[in-house]
Design a protein around this motif. Structure first.
Motif, PDB file in Angstrom:
ATOM      1  N   ASN A  16      58.159 100.166   3.318  1.00 19.54           N
ATOM      2  CA  ASN A  16      58.333 101.325   4.194  1.00 19.54           C
ATOM      3  C   ASN A  16      59.601 102.117   3.865  1.00 19.54           C
ATOM      4  O   ASN A  16      60.238 102.696   4.748  1.00 19.54           O
ATOM      5  CB  ASN A  16      58.357 100.893   5.663  1.00 19.54           C
ATOM      6  CG  ASN A  16      57.080 100.208   6.084  1.00 19.54           C
ATOM      7  OD1 ASN A  16      55.986 100.738   5.869  1.00 19.54           O
ATOM      8  ND2 ASN A  16      57.193  99.021   6.656  1.00 19.54           N
ATOM      9  N   GLY A  17      59.932 102.142   2.585  1.00 30.14           N
ATOM     10  CA  GLY A  17      61.108 102.872   2.151  1.00 30.14           C
ATOM     11  C   GLY A  17      60.789 104.300   1.750  1.00 30.14           C
ATOM     12  O   GLY A  17      59.637 104.743   1.765  1.00 30.14           O
ATOM     13  N   ILE A  18      61.854 105.000   1.387  1.00 28.21           N
ATOM     14  CA  ILE A  18      61.737 106.351   0.847  1.00 28.21           C
ATOM     15  C   ILE A  18      62.067 106.260  -0.640  1.00 28.21           C
ATOM     16  O   ILE A  18      63.140 105.781  -1.009  1.00 28.21           O
ATOM     17  CB  ILE A  18      62.708 107.326   1.537  1.00 28.21           C
ATOM     18  CG1 ILE A  18      62.544 107.260   3.066  1.00 28.21           C
ATOM     19  CG2 ILE A  18      62.490 108.737   1.016  1.00 28.21           C
ATOM     20  CD1 ILE A  18      61.168 107.631   3.569  1.00 28.21           C
ATOM     21  N   ARG A  37      68.358 113.561  -1.603  1.00 26.74           N
ATOM     22  CA  ARG A  37      67.436 113.860  -0.502  1.00 26.74           C
ATOM     23  C   ARG A  37      66.726 112.588  -0.041  1.00 26.74           C
ATOM     24  O   ARG A  37      66.571 112.357   1.174  1.00 26.74           O
ATOM     25  CB  ARG A  37      66.413 114.905  -0.938  1.00 26.74           C
ATOM     26  CG  ARG A  37      65.346 115.197   0.112  1.00 26.74           C
ATOM     27  CD  ARG A  37      65.957 115.769   1.380  1.00 26.74           C
ATOM     28  NE  ARG A  37      64.982 115.803   2.478  1.00 26.74           N
ATOM     29  CZ  ARG A  37      65.182 115.258   3.674  1.00 26.74           C
ATOM     30  NH1 ARG A  37      66.317 114.645   3.942  1.00 26.74           N
ATOM     31  NH2 ARG A  37      64.256 115.338   4.607  1.00 26.74           N
ATOM     32  N   ALA A  38      66.307 111.739  -0.979  1.00 25.69           N
ATOM     33  CA  ALA A  38      65.632 110.491  -0.613  1.00 25.69           C
ATOM     34  C   ALA A  38      66.573 109.559   0.142  1.00 25.69           C
ATOM     35  O   ALA A  38      66.187 108.942   1.148  1.00 25.69           O
ATOM     36  CB  ALA A  38      65.091 109.807  -1.866  1.00 25.69           C
ATOM     37  N   ALA A  49      66.254 102.869   0.646  1.00 27.49           N
ATOM     38  CA  ALA A  49      66.268 104.004  -0.277  1.00 27.49           C
ATOM     39  C   ALA A  49      65.998 103.487  -1.678  1.00 27.49           C
ATOM     40  O   ALA A  49      66.762 102.660  -2.203  1.00 27.49           O
ATOM     41  CB  ALA A  49      67.619 104.715  -0.226  1.00 27.49           C
ATOM     42  N   LEU A  50      64.922 103.963  -2.284  1.00 27.22           N
ATOM     43  CA  LEU A  50      64.479 103.467  -3.585  1.00 27.22           C
ATOM     44  C   LEU A  50      64.473 104.605  -4.606  1.00 27.22           C
ATOM     45  O   LEU A  50      64.267 105.763  -4.252  1.00 27.22           O
ATOM     46  CB  LEU A  50      63.067 102.885  -3.489  1.00 27.22           C
ATOM     47  CG  LEU A  50      62.794 101.927  -2.326  1.00 27.22           C
ATOM     48  CD1 LEU A  50      61.310 101.588  -2.276  1.00 27.22           C
ATOM     49  CD2 LEU A  50      63.637 100.672  -2.464  1.00 27.22           C
ATOM     50  N   VAL A  51      64.685 104.254  -5.868  1.00 30.09           N
ATOM     51  CA  VAL A  51      64.525 105.214  -6.960  1.00 30.09           C
ATOM     52  C   VAL A  51      63.571 104.598  -7.969  1.00 30.09           C
ATOM     53  O   VAL A  51      63.788 103.478  -8.439  1.00 30.09           O
ATOM     54  CB  VAL A  51      65.858 105.559  -7.651  1.00 30.09           C
ATOM     55  CG1 VAL A  51      65.621 106.602  -8.747  1.00 30.09           C
ATOM     56  CG2 VAL A  51      66.876 106.072  -6.649  1.00 30.09           C
ATOM     57  N   VAL A 120      58.003 109.992  -0.152  1.00 25.88           N
ATOM     58  CA  VAL A 120      58.218 110.218  -1.580  1.00 25.88           C
ATOM     59  C   VAL A 120      58.933 111.544  -1.748  1.00 25.88           C
ATOM     60  O   VAL A 120      58.557 112.551  -1.131  1.00 25.88           O
ATOM     61  CB  VAL A 120      56.874 110.243  -2.350  1.00 25.88           C
ATOM     62  CG1 VAL A 120      57.104 110.582  -3.814  1.00 25.88           C
ATOM     63  CG2 VAL A 120      56.156 108.903  -2.225  1.00 25.88           C
ATOM     64  N   VAL A 121      59.963 111.553  -2.599  1.00 20.77           N
ATOM     65  CA  VAL A 121      60.688 112.782  -2.920  1.00 20.77           C
ATOM     66  C   VAL A 121      60.648 112.979  -4.426  1.00 20.77           C
ATOM     67  O   VAL A 121      60.933 112.048  -5.193  1.00 20.77           O
ATOM     68  CB  VAL A 121      62.159 112.725  -2.451  1.00 20.77           C
ATOM     69  CG1 VAL A 121      62.863 114.049  -2.755  1.00 20.77           C
ATOM     70  CG2 VAL A 121      62.240 112.410  -0.964  1.00 20.77           C
TER      71      VAL A 121
END
Length: 311
Positions: A16-18, A37-38, A49-51, A120-121
């Motif tokens: 449930n992350g961004i 932004r994410a 917060a994920l990349v 998702v960003v």
């Protein structure tokens, strides 16, 4: 910070992350805006917060003979994402299986099932799925059916031009380190393990730490003012030759930094060398005395640029 496989289901505490989604090679100003932004979205809603990045780069998969062009390694990206506030880096292994996934299957299998994202960003030019059929509009329209919302960050402009990895590569190939540094927000840096060379440098008073260029983009061959970051965090100042050493035989492509007032053994250590300023092109000298005279001048100039005490 964790590095996780995008082909597997994430641990429940990262669900449930961004996720900021993109290649992010170079992690320049535009990429930083997407990740920022994410991270802001995730923090506002108390989510991870994920990349997510791709490796190897899709270009390498579809055009394997393309000359080296990478601006960062995965290890460098991990550190950059961590500094930007991300909790984890997700790596999608870009192979034939991933290339064959349709956009819908990428959403269903990777974003919904494996990453279990809430948001998702991306940048406005992001594409995904077989034949690049998926776009930011696809994410926005299909996201709600798969449990997430999608947002897009517009391109960043600097000096009237869009910030891009292509623009950075052009600057590096031209030896324009000032432009590359502005777009990256830091000097372009090459990370690698110090290897044994022919040890000629130490016989003429200029010992060097030799690094292989690997998959990095090749900036303009020549002499640079540089800094070096060691494994223990110390930062050194110096001058480096990047190229094929035309005064020596046989030619061998290397990055060879000489660090001022430093005599420790670095063999086998991983160091990162930042290219601060391009001093001159590579040149072939008539004899060793002429080479040493020029190296003296190069180091004096690098001292002045870096603010180091002159020898």
């Amino acid at each position: 910070m964790q590095r996780l496989d995008g082909g597997a289901v994430l641990p429940s505490y990262l669900a449930n992350g961004i996720v900021a989604l993109g290649n992010f090679d170079g992690f320049h100003l535009g990429h930083q805006a997407v990740v920022a932004r994410a991270v802001a979205w995730a923090r506002a809603e108390g989510r991870p917060a994920l990349v997510a990045t791709f490796d190897p780069h899709p270009v390498r998969h579809f055009r394997p003979d393309t000359p080296p062009f990478r601006l960062t390694t995965l290890d460098q990206r991990l550190e950059l994402f961590k500094k930007a506030g991300a909790d984890a880096m997700i790596v999608f292994n870009f192979d034939g299986d991933l290339a064959a996934l349709t956009a819908e299957r990428f959403i269903t299998e990777r974003l919904e099932r494996n990453l279990r994202v809430a948001g998702v960003v991306t940048g406005e030019d992001f594409t995904f799925g077989k034949g690049k059929a998926g776009t930011v509009r696809t994410l926005a329209s299909r996201g709600p059916a798969h449990g997430f919302r999608a947002e897009t960050v517009s391109a960043i402009e600097l000096e009237g031009e869009t910030v891009s990895s292509t623009r950075i590569r052009e600057a590096l190939r031209a030896g324009d380190m000032a432009t590359a540094t502005r777009l990256l927000t830091r000097p372009f840096a090459i990370q690698g393990f110090v290897q044994h060379g022919d040890k000629v440098g130490r016989t003429i008073g200029y010992p060097t730490a030799n690094l292989d260029m690997g998959n990095y983009l090749r900036p303009a061959y020549g002499i640079y003012a540089v800094t070096g970051r060691l494994e223990d965090g110390r930062v050194l100042k110096g001058a480096a030759n990047l190229g094929v050493r035309p005064s020596f035989d046989p030619p061998k492509e290397l990055l060879e930094p000489h660090f001022f007032d430093f005599g420790e053994d670095l063999y086998g250590q991983r160091i990162e060398v930042a290219l601060i300023e391009y001093l001159r092109p590579e040149a072939k000298f008539a004899n060793m005395n002429a080479l040493i005279t020029q190296m003296d001048a190069d180091c004096q100039r690098a001292h002045a640029i870096l603010g180091a005490s002159p020898p």
